[in-house]
Design a protein around this motif. Structure first.
Motif, PDB file in Angstrom:
ATOM      1  N   GLY A  30     -24.357  17.562 -58.633  1.00 48.14           N
ATOM      2  CA  GLY A  30     -23.692  16.617 -59.560  1.00 48.14           C
ATOM      3  C   GLY A  30     -22.511  15.738 -58.897  1.00 48.14           C
ATOM      4  N   LEU A  33     -23.957  13.061 -56.520  1.00 45.05           N
ATOM      5  CA  LEU A  33     -24.489  11.995 -57.284  1.00 45.05           C
ATOM      6  C   LEU A  33     -23.347  11.325 -57.870  1.00 45.05           C
ATOM      7  CD1 LEU A  33     -27.131  11.068 -58.576  1.00 45.05           C
ATOM      8  CD2 LEU A  33     -26.620  12.460 -60.435  1.00 45.05           C
ATOM      9  N   TYR A  37     -23.016   7.222 -56.791  1.00 46.99           N
ATOM     10  CA  TYR A  37     -23.106   6.302 -58.193  1.00 46.99           C
ATOM     11  C   TYR A  37     -21.856   5.546 -58.396  1.00 46.99           C
ATOM     12  CZ  TYR A  37     -23.570   5.397 -63.151  1.00 46.99           C
ATOM     13  OH  TYR A  37     -23.584   4.781 -64.596  1.00 46.99           O
ATOM     14  N   LEU A  66     -18.814  12.686 -64.896  1.00 53.60           N
ATOM     15  CA  LEU A  66     -19.551  13.405 -64.220  1.00 53.60           C
ATOM     16  C   LEU A  66     -18.904  14.475 -63.095  1.00 53.60           C
ATOM     17  CD1 LEU A  66     -22.834  14.269 -63.705  1.00 53.60           C
ATOM     18  CD2 LEU A  66     -22.730  12.410 -61.941  1.00 53.60           C
TER      19      LEU A  66
END
Lengths: 169, 500
Positions: A30, A33, A37, A66
């Motif tokens: 996570g 990512l 991102y 996130l």
């Protein structure tokens, strides 16, 4: 059918590692990512102003969320590290069967555009039925072709779902 | 138009041959989906969803709604006969339903479920008829800040009550929100996170994601556990009718379950499952024979089953009147509505009365059909459980592929299906609920739209999010639901040392 002895079957679902460790890995994924991102969002999208928010504002908020949630998952996993919760992963024949069917599904999707729906479905069905122990190759091929024909007739011919025709006329 | 006039309009729509057939076929397919272990309502609806796109909008939506409530009914059959719940909302039914089977009362248990589903479905439909127009008119007062509050609170509350840890559920919702930002952005038309790939510029479709997460992932679980599903027990027809005493015990439980289910269905979360646990607790609390619970108590089957059907029905209220789906199946129904060009929300009732009232009227007819057909068909549903698993597995894969490709004829979507299928399997292994991911993906664009519209309207003043009474009420209610459990635990923790 499952032809293994009960004892083999009992050990087939092996308990490996801990769910806490797996969740730590999820948290790390996570965070990775979120980093990727967020970087792409900041580099390619405009944030705008608060009164005129750009296309990058929401992705930036998602990135922050996130990161926060990944940290929260990691923290809860760290707290649970001593608990007895463990992951049940397939081993032996179960794992082999799972990997083979998983590969067959991926191969089916890859072959579909050029073999067409009927042919690709027949081939996938034959392989899958054989892997799943539904009988001899001949039986698997006949059953799979029947299923493919039925699905093709119902959805492609009757409901006119435009599936790829492939090499068949 | 009054609710009764609307209902008559809806009946006119629902009794057209194609819509009647859609409701009947949908209810039967849904029951079959519910009966088959491993295929719950979400997986079933996801698998059949794209096929409804080939039908006219009203017919397709009627079929989808029928599949939904049919699957809720079907899930109980396996719970009662083989102690395997067809879907999570039937878990509670195994406690007493299977015990009734062991006592030779399987038929009576199935009949109690069928009658209970009919009563709950009928009262629930009447409730939806009365509540939806009221909520729609309230919904017209909602501005972007109120809708932002509703979608955000909906996602947060869903995470609070769903299985697993709050952090993990929020993580998956966020992942869903992230995936929803891929593709052309709705307000300014900017392409985001497509990396030059045309298919990505079109955005991630909900259908392949949901079919992968639930359908293909279930296939992989079935492959792994091949041959370990219990064999069903045959049910003689003479066992089918409940005794007068059993019916007398079931009747009040049906009504209590319906009340609980209807109310729980109106709030965000896995309402059907949650309501069954609440109804079971209530039945045990009010029962004169609490010691029978877990050993084949009739009320333990009647209450939860009525609750889960009523919750499934009332869940349509927030979807139809506010355009907010509070469960993954309803998110799929919403996706189907949008593909058909129907926008659920406060204006639906005035702009598309045929859709709104047609779905409601068809639900009532579908419930009648379920009652009339399912009792005589119990034997057939049991035989369905005897389909060899390898054939079932291959069929699900073929249906998933056809269903996914039908949405926009894209091979890319098939890879999305496979990717989400593998991801869904991993999530299941990690005991992480997949529903928040789907809801994040579906609600993401709505959350972003209402957020940005609010900021545009207020010229950047964040106070707009709490400026209206409606938004404030929603935030307060959401906060209350989120904090209820931790505060209660804290209070109990503080009280314990004092009493000791």
């Amino acid at each position: 059918m499952d032809h293994r002895q009960p004892a083999d079957r009992a050990v087939a679902a092996r308990r490996v590692g801990g769910s806490a460790r797996a969740r730590l890995i999820v948290a790390v994924v996570g965070l990775g990512l979120a980093a990727g991102y967020g970087t792409v969002a900041l580099q390619t999208l405009s944030l705008g102003r608060l009164g005129q928010p750009g296309a990058g504002l929401f992705p930036l908020m998602v990135t922050i969320l996130l990161v926060s949630m990944s940290v929260a998952v990691a923290a809860s996993a760290w707290q649970e590290r001593g608990a007895n919760a463990s992951l049940v992963m397939p081993v032996g024949a179960d794992r082999r069967r799972l990997l083979l069917v998983g590969t067959a599904i991926a191969a089916y999707v890859a072959a579909l555009p050029w073999l067409g729906f009927f042919l690709a479905s027949s081939l996938f069905g034959s392989a899958a039925l054989r892997i799943l122990g539904a009988g001899s190759w001949a039986r698997a091929v006949v059953l799979a072709a029947g299923l493919a024909l039925l699905t093709d007739g119902l959805f492609v011919r009757l409901l006119e779902v435009p599936m790829p025709r492939g090499i068949l006329p | 138009m009054s609710p009764w006039e609307g209902f008559l309009v809806g009946l006119g729509v629902a009794v057209s041959p194609e819509n009647l057939l859609a409701a009947l076929a949908g209810a039967l397919v849904g029951t079959a989906i519910g009966v088959l272990p491993g295929l719950g309502p979400v997986a079933g609806a996801a698998l059949v969803l794209p096929l409804t796109f080939t039908l006219p909008p009203v017919t397709g939506l009627i079929a989808l709604a029928a599949i939904y409530y049919g699957s809720m009914y079907g899930g109980s059959t396996t719970a009662i006969l083989v102690n395997v719940p067809g879907e999570t909302a039937s878990v509670v039914t195994t406690l007493d339903g299977y015990q009734m089977t062991r006592k030779g009362r399987a038929g009576a248990a199935l009949a109690i479920v069928a009658f209970g589903s009919f009563i709950a479905g009928t009262i629930g439909t009447a409730g939806v008829m009365l509540f939806s127009p009221v909520l729609s008119s309230i919904g017209l007062l909602f501005g972007p800040p109120a809708f932002f509050a509703l979608t955000t609170v909906g996602l947060l509350v869903l995470c609070r009550v769903t299985g697993g840890s709050l952090a993990a559920s929020l993580f998956l919702v966020t992942l869903g929100l992230l995936l929803s930002t891929i593709g052309v952005e709705a307000i300014t038309g900017v392409r985001r996170f497509d990396f030059g790939v045309l298919e990505l510029a079109l955005g991630l479709e909900v259908v392949p994601a949901a079919v992968g997460l639930f359908g293909i992932a279930e296939v992989l679980v079935l492959v792994e556990t091949l041959g370990r599903t219990p064999r069903p027990r045959t049910t003689p027809l003479r066992e089918m009718l409940p005794t007068r005493q059993e019916l007398g015990r079931a009747a009040p439980a049906w009504l209590r379950g319906t009340g609980i289910g209807f109310l729980v269905g109106l709030v965000p979360g896995p309402a059907a499952t949650l309501s069954t646990f609440m109804a079971y607790r209530l039945e045990r609390a009010v029962s004169k024979r609490p010691e029978e619970f877990g050993h084949g108590a009739v009320e333990g089957v009647a209450g939860p089953e009525a609750a889960n059907n009523a919750a499934a029905t009332s869940g349509l209220v927030p979807l139809l009147s506010l355009g907010i789906p509070f469960s993954p199946v309803l998110a799929l129904v919403m996706a189907a509505m949008m593909v058909h060009g129907v926008q659920p929300g406060p204006l639906l009732i005035t702009q598309r009365p045929d859709v709104f009232w047609g779905i409601l009227a068809s639900m009532y007819l579908g419930n009648v059909a379920l009652l009339a057909l399912n009792l005589p068909l119990v034997g057939m549903w049991v035989r369905l459980l005897r389909i060899p698993q390898p054939l079932l597995i291959v069929s699900i894969v073929l249906f998933s592929v056809v269903g996914t490709y039908a949405v926009r004829n894209s091979t890319f979507d098939l890879w999305v299906l496979v990717g989400f299928g593998f991801a869904g399997y991993v999530l299941q292994k990690l005991s992480l609920d997949r529903a928040p991911l789907v809801l994040g993906l579906v609600l993401g664009p709505l959350v972003e739209k209402h957020l940005r519209e609010s900021l545009f309207l207020s010229r950047g003043d964040p106070a707009i999010f709490v400026s209206s009474k409606i938004a404030l009420t929603i935030w307060a209610a959401g906060l209350g639901m989120l904090l209820y459990s931790p505060v209660r635990a804290l209070v109990r923790g503080l009280a314990r040392p004092r009493s000791g």
